[in-house]
Design a protein around this motif. Structure first.
Motif, PDB file in Angstrom:
ATOM      1  N   ASN A 455      17.025 -11.488  13.077  1.00  0.00           N
ATOM      2  CA  ASN A 455      16.748 -10.865  14.362  1.00  0.00           C
ATOM      3  C   ASN A 455      17.359 -11.699  15.485  1.00  0.00           C
ATOM      4  O   ASN A 455      17.753 -12.856  15.306  1.00  0.00           O
ATOM      5  N   LYS A 456      17.435 -11.106  16.662  1.00  0.00           N
ATOM      6  CA  LYS A 456      18.089 -11.799  17.783  1.00  0.00           C
ATOM      7  C   LYS A 456      17.273 -12.979  18.306  1.00  0.00           C
ATOM      8  O   LYS A 456      17.827 -13.898  18.908  1.00  0.00           O
ATOM      9  N   LYS A 457      15.950 -12.959  18.075  1.00  0.00           N
ATOM     10  CA  LYS A 457      15.119 -14.096  18.474  1.00  0.00           C
ATOM     11  C   LYS A 457      15.295 -15.278  17.524  1.00  0.00           C
ATOM     12  O   LYS A 457      14.829 -16.381  17.806  1.00  0.00           O
ATOM     13  N   ASN A 458      15.934 -15.023  16.404  1.00  0.00           N
ATOM     14  CA  ASN A 458      16.238 -16.072  15.416  1.00  0.00           C
ATOM     15  C   ASN A 458      14.978 -16.673  14.789  1.00  0.00           C
ATOM     16  O   ASN A 458      14.934 -17.854  14.463  1.00  0.00           O
ATOM     17  N   ASN A 459      13.966 -15.836  14.623  1.00  0.00           N
ATOM     18  CA  ASN A 459      12.772 -16.317  13.933  1.00  0.00           C
ATOM     19  C   ASN A 459      12.399 -15.443  12.726  1.00  0.00           C
ATOM     20  O   ASN A 459      11.324 -15.589  12.152  1.00  0.00           O
ATOM     21  N   ILE A 460      13.283 -14.517  12.380  1.00  0.00           N
ATOM     22  CA  ILE A 460      13.120 -13.706  11.174  1.00  0.00           C
ATOM     23  C   ILE A 460      14.464 -13.629  10.451  1.00  0.00           C
ATOM     24  O   ILE A 460      15.490 -13.316  11.066  1.00  0.00           O
ATOM     25  N   ASN A 516       9.261   2.710  -3.808  1.00  0.00           N
ATOM     26  CA  ASN A 516       9.837   4.023  -4.097  1.00  0.00           C
ATOM     27  C   ASN A 516      11.206   4.247  -3.472  1.00  0.00           C
ATOM     28  O   ASN A 516      11.959   5.091  -3.930  1.00  0.00           O
ATOM     29  N   TYR A 517      11.525   3.508  -2.392  1.00  0.00           N
ATOM     30  CA  TYR A 517      12.809   3.784  -1.740  1.00  0.00           C
ATOM     31  C   TYR A 517      14.000   3.409  -2.605  1.00  0.00           C
ATOM     32  O   TYR A 517      15.106   3.900  -2.408  1.00  0.00           O
ATOM     33  N   GLY A 518      13.834   2.491  -3.534  1.00  0.00           N
ATOM     34  CA  GLY A 518      14.739   2.283  -4.647  1.00  0.00           C
ATOM     35  C   GLY A 518      16.215   2.083  -4.389  1.00  0.00           C
ATOM     36  O   GLY A 518      17.024   2.439  -5.244  1.00  0.00           O
ATOM     37  N   MET A 519      16.636   1.538  -3.262  1.00  0.00           N
ATOM     38  CA  MET A 519      18.055   1.217  -3.081  1.00  0.00           C
ATOM     39  C   MET A 519      18.184  -0.279  -2.856  1.00  0.00           C
ATOM     40  O   MET A 519      17.853  -1.056  -3.742  1.00  0.00           O
ATOM     41  N   ALA A 520      18.683  -0.699  -1.689  1.00  0.00           N
ATOM     42  CA  ALA A 520      18.708  -2.135  -1.384  1.00  0.00           C
ATOM     43  C   ALA A 520      17.312  -2.566  -0.932  1.00  0.00           C
ATOM     44  O   ALA A 520      16.563  -1.774  -0.357  1.00  0.00           O
ATOM     45  N   PHE A 521      16.989  -3.858  -1.164  1.00  0.00           N
ATOM     46  CA  PHE A 521      15.611  -4.322  -0.976  1.00  0.00           C
ATOM     47  C   PHE A 521      15.569  -5.523  -0.034  1.00  0.00           C
ATOM     48  O   PHE A 521      15.831  -6.655  -0.442  1.00  0.00           O
ATOM     49  N   PRO A 522      15.231  -5.307   1.243  1.00  0.00           N
ATOM     50  CA  PRO A 522      15.224  -6.385   2.234  1.00  0.00           C
ATOM     51  C   PRO A 522      13.951  -7.233   2.175  1.00  0.00           C
ATOM     52  O   PRO A 522      12.844  -6.734   2.402  1.00  0.00           O
ATOM     53  N   ILE A 523      14.115  -8.495   1.865  1.00  0.00           N
ATOM     54  CA  ILE A 523      13.014  -9.452   1.895  1.00  0.00           C
ATOM     55  C   ILE A 523      12.955 -10.049   3.300  1.00  0.00           C
ATOM     56  O   ILE A 523      13.961 -10.558   3.811  1.00  0.00           O
ATOM     57  N   LYS A 524      11.791 -10.000   3.908  1.00  0.00           N
ATOM     58  CA  LYS A 524      11.617 -10.461   5.288  1.00  0.00           C
ATOM     59  C   LYS A 524      10.948 -11.833   5.287  1.00  0.00           C
ATOM     60  O   LYS A 524       9.823 -11.980   4.825  1.00  0.00           O
ATOM     61  N   ILE A 525      11.664 -12.837   5.805  1.00  0.00           N
ATOM     62  CA  ILE A 525      11.154 -14.205   5.885  1.00  0.00           C
ATOM     63  C   ILE A 525      10.867 -14.508   7.349  1.00  0.00           C
ATOM     64  O   ILE A 525      11.795 -14.619   8.165  1.00  0.00           O
ATOM     65  N   GLU A 526       9.590 -14.622   7.684  1.00  0.00           N
ATOM     66  CA  GLU A 526       9.193 -14.889   9.066  1.00  0.00           C
ATOM     67  C   GLU A 526       8.903 -16.369   9.253  1.00  0.00           C
ATOM     68  O   GLU A 526       8.290 -17.010   8.396  1.00  0.00           O
ATOM     69  N   PHE A 527       9.341 -16.895  10.411  1.00  0.00           N
ATOM     70  CA  PHE A 527       9.187 -18.316  10.707  1.00  0.00           C
ATOM     71  C   PHE A 527       8.221 -18.531  11.876  1.00  0.00           C
ATOM     72  O   PHE A 527       8.071 -17.667  12.748  1.00  0.00           O
ATOM     73  N   LYS A 528       7.569 -19.665  11.867  1.00  0.00           N
ATOM     74  CA  LYS A 528       6.668 -20.027  12.954  1.00  0.00           C
ATOM     75  C   LYS A 528       7.452 -20.282  14.238  1.00  0.00           C
ATOM     76  O   LYS A 528       7.048 -19.889  15.331  1.00  0.00           O
ATOM     77  N   ASP A 529       8.554 -20.991  14.096  1.00  0.00           N
ATOM     78  CA  ASP A 529       9.448 -21.274  15.219  1.00  0.00           C
ATOM     79  C   ASP A 529      10.843 -20.749  14.870  1.00  0.00           C
ATOM     80  O   ASP A 529      11.065 -20.222  13.787  1.00  0.00           O
ATOM     81  N   THR A 530      11.779 -20.903  15.773  1.00  0.00           N
ATOM     82  CA  THR A 530      13.140 -20.447  15.499  1.00  0.00           C
ATOM     83  C   THR A 530      13.731 -21.233  14.336  1.00  0.00           C
ATOM     84  O   THR A 530      13.378 -22.389  14.090  1.00  0.00           O
ATOM     85  N   MET A 531      14.641 -20.576  13.640  1.00  0.00           N
ATOM     86  CA  MET A 531      15.308 -21.231  12.514  1.00  0.00           C
ATOM     87  C   MET A 531      16.264 -22.294  13.019  1.00  0.00           C
ATOM     88  O   MET A 531      16.881 -22.149  14.086  1.00  0.00           O
ATOM     89  N   THR A 532      16.404 -23.340  12.261  1.00  0.00           N
ATOM     90  CA  THR A 532      17.403 -24.365  12.557  1.00  0.00           C
ATOM     91  C   THR A 532      18.388 -24.420  11.398  1.00  0.00           C
ATOM     92  O   THR A 532      17.987 -24.504  10.234  1.00  0.00           O
ATOM     93  N   TYR A 533      19.654 -24.350  11.727  1.00  0.00           N
ATOM     94  CA  TYR A 533      20.689 -24.424  10.680  1.00  0.00           C
ATOM     95  C   TYR A 533      22.021 -24.803  11.300  1.00  0.00           C
ATOM     96  O   TYR A 533      22.197 -24.777  12.493  1.00  0.00           O
TER      97      TYR A 533
END
Length: 533
Positions: A455-460, A516-533
């Motif tokens: 996401n644009k907030k860089n926390n997901i 049931n949607y059965g196509m691509a499967f998005p795993i959502k990783i939520e962070f407490k603070d913004t990601m650092t990389y």
């Protein structure tokens, strides 16, 4: 002392006003001052159509239905790729008669669009999850689907007797979508070269506004005779080499005036061009239109200098100043995260064909979803073409694809819309990409294929697995992730939190039951603070 201060203030105000009124000039230094609009980078997917006079014969032969007008005039031995035109030429003679008796122009009264409903098209676009719709303005055949005042060969004067572009523009904007136009007419005089060379109805000057009048540098008699080495050499070069065949000044001026008119009349948010104007011969007109289009958007109140809030598409590496518009890849794309936002234009059909042909199979929706995730992970946007019937309705299988795609996006769109690339586009198995018979990559993801978006907030962070991984998934490229910063991990469409742990190989996530949607499967990783990389 007050008077000089007043003068300075007035000068400053005038200076600011002048700066705000800066306009684009027809040179690359000016045009490169461009920024892709946020609405477009957020949109990620749009629809468009290949629809026109060629939808009437609806015959692809050995190539493509939308090229019917080119190949119907092309005799044996005159086309490349093992006589790919001959099937269309023979079909035309058998079904409609010889081209000298029944020309491409004679299909126009048969193109009636009698069941076309722009509001229904807009509804399908919304249901399919697209955020913009690009309407065909004119293909290579130069039959204009708008109310042009510059040619009688248009859908208001002939055929449907309706302003098709205008109706679609009104309908999609009413739904809150952005509106684009597609213009392929720069290649028009070359598209009909065999009509000119074989001296069919293109020799009639009354039809030049439809067929163009190219400059042919080789003797037409030589091109009409039987197989010989000289002619074969010419054939290999004639499509691209402008020392053999090229548009006339009249053709290029006609293109510029109509192209400007289309932009001025409908104020499109996106303007798509095919490759017909790529050569050096067109450069001055490319620059002139680029400046015109951006300035036209500014005058319409869309944006300002540097941020005109519209998109102009081009193809090729030497066609446009880098960063001065959005590069488009036909059925292709960047291999990695790109410096600038880019676009893939593709079709629901898998082969060369883009125009409607009854019974032609379309790609599985799953493949489209996999392709979309690959494109988005690399800062791209997908513009997906559909092929309506000549009456203006969509085949049922195409509508079904739209519904399936829209249903997936309604659940998983958070991993698509308004996202940006992660530091890497994802994980890909070490194997050669499958290609179909036309050479295009087939987007069939495996459980080892993972694409990242954030996401644009860089926390997901979204890690989309392109095929169901089973009980668990291992994401090797996230082995350095700060586990203390993870708030929770879920699978889109499933409320349950997913158990996870860091191993020596990477982040291991235990998966729930397959949704049931059965196509691509998005795993959502939520962070407490913004990601650092």
């Amino acid at each position: 002392m007050k008077f000089p201060k007043l003068i300075l203030m007035l000068c400053f105000i005038v200076f600011q006003y002048t700066e705000s009124q800066e306009t684009y000039k027809a040179d690359w230094e000016s045009i490169k001052n461009y920024e892709v609009p946020e609405w477009y980078e957020d949109a990620k997917i749009g629809f468009w159509v290949h629809w026109g006079v060629y939808s009437v014969p609806a015959y692809k032969g050995d190539h493509a239905a939308e090229w019917y007008g080119r190949w119907m005039y092309c005799q044996k031995g005159q086309s490349s790729r093992n006589n790919q035109a001959l099937a269309t030429h023979l079909h035309h003679n058998k079904v409609y008669g010889p081209p000298e008796k029944f020309g491409y122009k004679d299909f126009i009264p048969m193109f009636k669009a009698e069941n076309f409903n722009a509001d229904e098209w807009a509804d399908l676009c919304v249901k399919g999850g697209a955020k913009f719709f690009t309407m065909m303005g004119a293909h290579h055949d130069a039959f204009c689907l708008w109310d042009t005042k510059l040619s009688k060969w248009n859908s208001v004067n002939m055929g449907p007797k309706r302003d098709l572009v205008g109706e679609v523009a009104k309908a999609v904007r009413k739904k809150g979508l952005k509106f684009g136009v597609s213009n392929h007419t720069a290649w028009n005089p070359i598209f009909f070269q065999w009509n000119h060379i074989n001296r069919y109805d293109a020799v009639n000057k009354d039809y030049q506004d439809l067929y163009g009048n190219p400059v042919i540098q080789k003797c037409a008699d030589t091109l009409r005779i039987g197989e010989n080495e000289a002619r074969n050499s010419w054939l290999k070069k004639s499509r691209w080499d402008e020392s053999y065949i090229k548009p006339s000044e009249r053709d290029m001026n006609r293109w510029l005036s109509r192209t400007k008119e289309l932009a001025d009349m409908y104020k499109p948010d996106l303007y798509y061009f095919d490759w017909g104007f790529n050569s050096k011969l067109w450069e001055s007109r490319r620059k002139e239109f680029g400046a015109f289009y951006y300035n036209n958007a500014i005058e319409a109140g869309k944006g300002g200098y540097g941020k005109p809030e519209v998109v102009l598409n081009y193809k090729g590496t030497n066609t446009w100043i880098e960063g001065g518009a959005v590069r488009d890849y036909e059925r292709g794309g960047d291999d990695d995260i790109a410096k600038y936002v880019w676009q893939t234009d593709d079709c629901v059909y898998a082969d060369h064909n883009w125009g409607y042909v009854e019974g032609t199979p379309i790609k599985p929706t799953n493949n489209i979803v996999d392709q979309l995730m690959d494109i988005v992970s690399k800062r791209g946007v997908l513009m997906l073409s559909f092929a309506p019937k000549p009456d203006g309705t969509f085949p049922e299988e195409q509508k079904t694809m739209m519904y399936e795609l829209g249903e997936w996006l309604s659940i998983c769109g958070e991993a698509v819309y308004k996202t940006r690339p992660y530091k890497i586009f994802g994980e890909k198995p070490n194997k050669v990409s499958n290609r179909n018979e036309t050479g295009y990559v087939e987007h069939v993801g495996s459980r080892e294929d993972i694409r990242f978006t954030r996401n644009k907030k860089n926390n997901i962070l979204f890690a989309t697995v392109l095929d169901w991984p089973g009980e668990k998934v291992l994401i090797k490229s996230l082995k350095d992730l700060d586990m203390k910063n993870i708030k929770k991990i879920t699978l889109l469409g499933v409320a349950k939190r997913l158990k996870h742990k860091m191993t020596n190989e990477g982040l291991e996530i235990k998966m729930p039951e397959k949704p049931n949607y059965g196509m691509a499967f998005p795993i959502k990783i939520e962070f407490k603070d913004t990601m650092t990389y």
